[in-house]
Design a protein around this motif. Structure first.
Motif, PDB file in Angstrom:
ATOM      1  N   THR A  58       0.820  -1.212   0.000  1.00  0.00           N
ATOM      2  CA  THR A  58       0.000   0.000   0.000  1.00  0.00           C
ATOM      3  C   THR A  58       0.852   1.259   0.000  1.00  0.00           C
ATOM      4  O   THR A  58       0.596   2.189  -0.776  1.00  0.00           O
ATOM      5  CB  THR A  58      -0.950   0.004   1.216  1.00  0.00           C
ATOM      6  OG1 THR A  58      -1.778  -1.162   1.135  1.00  0.00           O
ATOM      7  CG2 THR A  58      -1.817   1.244   1.245  1.00  0.00           C
ATOM      8  N   GLU A  59       1.885   1.297   0.856  1.00  0.00           N
ATOM      9  CA  GLU A  59       2.706   2.513   0.940  1.00  0.00           C
ATOM     10  C   GLU A  59       3.464   2.787  -0.362  1.00  0.00           C
ATOM     11  O   GLU A  59       3.667   3.943  -0.730  1.00  0.00           O
ATOM     12  CB  GLU A  59       3.667   2.466   2.135  1.00  0.00           C
ATOM     13  CG  GLU A  59       4.612   1.294   2.184  1.00  0.00           C
ATOM     14  CD  GLU A  59       4.041   0.035   2.821  1.00  0.00           C
ATOM     15  OE1 GLU A  59       4.816  -0.928   2.952  1.00  0.00           O
ATOM     16  OE2 GLU A  59       2.845  -0.020   3.176  1.00  0.00           O
ATOM     17  N   ASP A  76       0.805   4.113  -2.805  1.00  0.00           N
ATOM     18  CA  ASP A  76       0.449   5.472  -2.389  1.00  0.00           C
ATOM     19  C   ASP A  76       1.544   6.467  -2.757  1.00  0.00           C
ATOM     20  O   ASP A  76       1.256   7.600  -3.162  1.00  0.00           O
ATOM     21  CB  ASP A  76       0.193   5.529  -0.886  1.00  0.00           C
ATOM     22  CG  ASP A  76      -1.092   4.814  -0.476  1.00  0.00           C
ATOM     23  OD1 ASP A  76      -1.890   4.434  -1.359  1.00  0.00           O
ATOM     24  OD2 ASP A  76      -1.278   4.630   0.749  1.00  0.00           O
ATOM     25  N   ASP A 121      -2.993   6.715 -10.138  1.00  0.00           N
ATOM     26  CA  ASP A 121      -3.006   5.450  -9.412  1.00  0.00           C
ATOM     27  C   ASP A 121      -3.355   4.323 -10.374  1.00  0.00           C
ATOM     28  O   ASP A 121      -4.463   4.274 -10.903  1.00  0.00           O
ATOM     29  CB  ASP A 121      -4.018   5.507  -8.263  1.00  0.00           C
ATOM     30  CG  ASP A 121      -3.861   4.377  -7.277  1.00  0.00           C
ATOM     31  OD1 ASP A 121      -3.167   3.382  -7.587  1.00  0.00           O
ATOM     32  OD2 ASP A 121      -4.431   4.493  -6.180  1.00  0.00           O
ATOM     33  N   ARG A 177      -3.105   1.029  -9.613  1.00  0.00           N
ATOM     34  CA  ARG A 177      -3.567  -0.191  -8.946  1.00  0.00           C
ATOM     35  C   ARG A 177      -4.994  -0.473  -9.394  1.00  0.00           C
ATOM     36  O   ARG A 177      -5.814   0.427  -9.496  1.00  0.00           O
ATOM     37  CB  ARG A 177      -3.498  -0.038  -7.434  1.00  0.00           C
ATOM     38  CG  ARG A 177      -2.064   0.089  -6.924  1.00  0.00           C
ATOM     39  CD  ARG A 177      -2.013   0.462  -5.478  1.00  0.00           C
ATOM     40  NE  ARG A 177      -2.355   1.887  -5.325  1.00  0.00           N
ATOM     41  CZ  ARG A 177      -2.263   2.548  -4.183  1.00  0.00           C
ATOM     42  NH1 ARG A 177      -1.864   1.941  -3.087  1.00  0.00           N
ATOM     43  NH2 ARG A 177      -2.580   3.833  -4.127  1.00  0.00           N
TER      44      ARG A 177
END
Length: 151
Positions: free
Chosen positions: A99-100, A103, A112, A114
């Motif tokens: 996640t980091e 982000d 983004d 993802r």
């Protein structure tokens, strides 16, 4: 005659290289196909936990060229202040990206990827980092060898 800057010491060269890795947005990425056809493209990147995180379409030659051993060469900067990186690349699916890391990429570029199956991330782990400006910095340009910082 052009006056050249004095050669930087290794500590300053390393700090300058790390600053570029933190602040620059684009890196030149060189890969080769299985039959040796070269590919050189600029891609956005984030310096993420000692690696470079890039993104590209999974069908682009850069992603297709990443093999299990994943050799890759990257270049930051212009010819009179270059950071040259050799390392290995691995493909990371957006769903598998920490996640980091996702982000950090999305935050830097407001983009983004993802959850977009047409795209993959490439995580580049440096093995060698070299930095130099002019001929007076050719000696001692190696900052990292075999994945270990020398300074």
């Amino acid at each position: 005659m052009t006056e050249r800057e004095p050669a930087r010491g290794p500590e300053q060269r390393k700090q300058d290289a790390l600053d570029r890795l933190e602040k620059d947005e684009d890196v030149w990425v060189a890969t080769a196909s299985a039959d040796g056809v070269p590919c050189l493209v600029p891609l956005w990147f984030v310096w993420d936990r000692g690696t470079l995180l890039l993104a590209t379409r999974r069908t682009n030659p850069t992603a297709v060229n990443v093999t299990p051993s994943g050799p890759v060469r990257l270049a930051l900067g212009h010819t009179r202040d270059v950071v040259l990186i050799e390392g290995t690349a691995e493909i990371v699916e957006g769903a598998d990206l920490p996640t980091e890391s996702g982000d950090a990429f999305a935050g830097k570029f407001h983009w983004d990827l993802r959850g977009r199956p047409a795209w993959v991330y490439l995580r580049i782990t440096p093995a060698t980092v070299r930095a130099w400006r002019e001929a007076n910095e050719q000696a001692g340009r190696d900052l990292m060898l075999d994945g270990t910082w020398l300074v």
